[in-house]
Design a protein around this motif. Sequence first.
Motif, PDB file in Angstrom:
ATOM      1  N   MET A  82       9.272  28.973 -41.840  1.00 41.92           N
ATOM      2  CA  MET A  82      10.264  27.919 -42.075  1.00 41.92           C
ATOM      3  C   MET A  82      11.164  28.227 -43.271  1.00 41.92           C
ATOM      4  O   MET A  82      12.054  27.437 -43.589  1.00 41.92           O
ATOM      5  N   HIS A  83      10.927  29.372 -43.914  1.00 45.10           N
ATOM      6  CA  HIS A  83      11.710  29.752 -45.102  1.00 45.10           C
ATOM      7  C   HIS A  83      13.173  29.957 -44.689  1.00 45.10           C
ATOM      8  O   HIS A  83      13.485  30.819 -43.862  1.00 45.10           O
ATOM      9  N   SER A  84      14.060  29.186 -45.263  1.00 49.50           N
ATOM     10  CA  SER A  84      15.466  29.199 -44.834  1.00 49.50           C
ATOM     11  C   SER A  84      16.121  30.561 -45.043  1.00 49.50           C
ATOM     12  O   SER A  84      16.920  31.012 -44.201  1.00 49.50           O
ATOM     13  N   TYR A  89      18.397  35.612 -42.653  1.00 46.36           N
ATOM     14  CA  TYR A  89      18.493  37.058 -42.466  1.00 46.36           C
ATOM     15  C   TYR A  89      18.119  37.478 -41.049  1.00 46.36           C
ATOM     16  O   TYR A  89      18.707  38.398 -40.494  1.00 46.36           O
ATOM     17  N   LEU A  90      17.150  36.785 -40.462  1.00 47.93           N
ATOM     18  CA  LEU A  90      16.701  37.148 -39.124  1.00 47.93           C
ATOM     19  C   LEU A  90      17.706  36.770 -38.029  1.00 47.93           C
ATOM     20  O   LEU A  90      17.725  37.373 -36.966  1.00 47.93           O
ATOM     21  N   ASN A 143      14.816  41.860 -52.672  1.00 46.87           N
ATOM     22  CA  ASN A 143      14.964  40.656 -53.492  1.00 46.87           C
ATOM     23  C   ASN A 143      14.147  39.465 -52.996  1.00 46.87           C
ATOM     24  O   ASN A 143      13.900  38.526 -53.754  1.00 46.87           O
ATOM     25  N   LEU A 144      13.745  39.491 -51.733  1.00 47.04           N
ATOM     26  CA  LEU A 144      13.022  38.339 -51.191  1.00 47.04           C
ATOM     27  C   LEU A 144      11.657  38.710 -50.623  1.00 47.04           C
ATOM     28  O   LEU A 144      10.623  38.234 -51.105  1.00 47.04           O
ATOM     29  N   MET A 182      16.582  29.597 -36.733  1.00 44.81           N
ATOM     30  CA  MET A 182      17.235  28.304 -36.516  1.00 44.81           C
ATOM     31  C   MET A 182      18.577  28.430 -35.788  1.00 44.81           C
ATOM     32  O   MET A 182      19.405  29.269 -36.121  1.00 44.81           O
ATOM     33  N   GLU A 183      18.731  27.599 -34.763  1.00 51.55           N
ATOM     34  CA  GLU A 183      19.955  27.491 -33.963  1.00 51.55           C
ATOM     35  C   GLU A 183      20.342  28.786 -33.254  1.00 51.55           C
ATOM     36  O   GLU A 183      21.425  28.892 -32.700  1.00 51.55           O
TER      37      GLU A 183
END
Length: 216
Positions: free
Chosen positions: A71-73, A78-79, A99-100, A173-174
């Motif tokens: 659920m990490h925005s 990025y995906l 960085n993430l 998402m979307e």
Amino acid sequence: MEYEIPQKVIIFAYYGVRDSYCDTWFFCYQQVLHLMMEREKESLSQSMKQAEQTVDAELESYGNIVTYLSMHSQIQDYLKKDYQNTSKDYYVQHEFYMNLLAPTMLNLGIQHDGLDNISIYTENPMSYRSEVIMSLQDVKEEEWAKEALKKKVIEWYREGKKRIRCVLAFRAMEENKEALLSVNINYQKLFEPFHNLVGENYGVLIADKQDSFYGT
């Protein structure tokens, strides 16, 4: 007048006293042994309960990790991007990893020493990194991946006595871009709380609700 007690009467009396003493001693021994065994069983039962709670807590935390990362925005952002494998795309993906993903996974690994690694399987043609960002196509036909993609809920899979996968399928998402998130847990580390309970005269058998055995 002196009266001589027959020898056979003396022997009878002697053995009678001895038998009574042995019976009392044996009864006390049994009571003490029973008490010690009950204390040992109670101690083992408490240790088993504590080990069970420790493993349950670890499994819950791994499930929370999968949910949190899926659920990490920023991970979703990025995906879901459309990558054409240009120089700019490569830089964006490298930035995403350095960085993430890398710091996040390092931090989670420090908190959970039983965490072997976290893998993201994506159908997006990203710049793959070994055991971190991988092609979904490479695992799509494996049984654990097919089940996870079909159910879309957290699933658990055992790979021998090497590791256990906590897997969740999700979509960015979307976007209709499918991905699998797999938290890979060290099998021996996970069940370590039970190892100290194994004694010379007994062992520990671990099974889930479906009667699948996980360790001894």
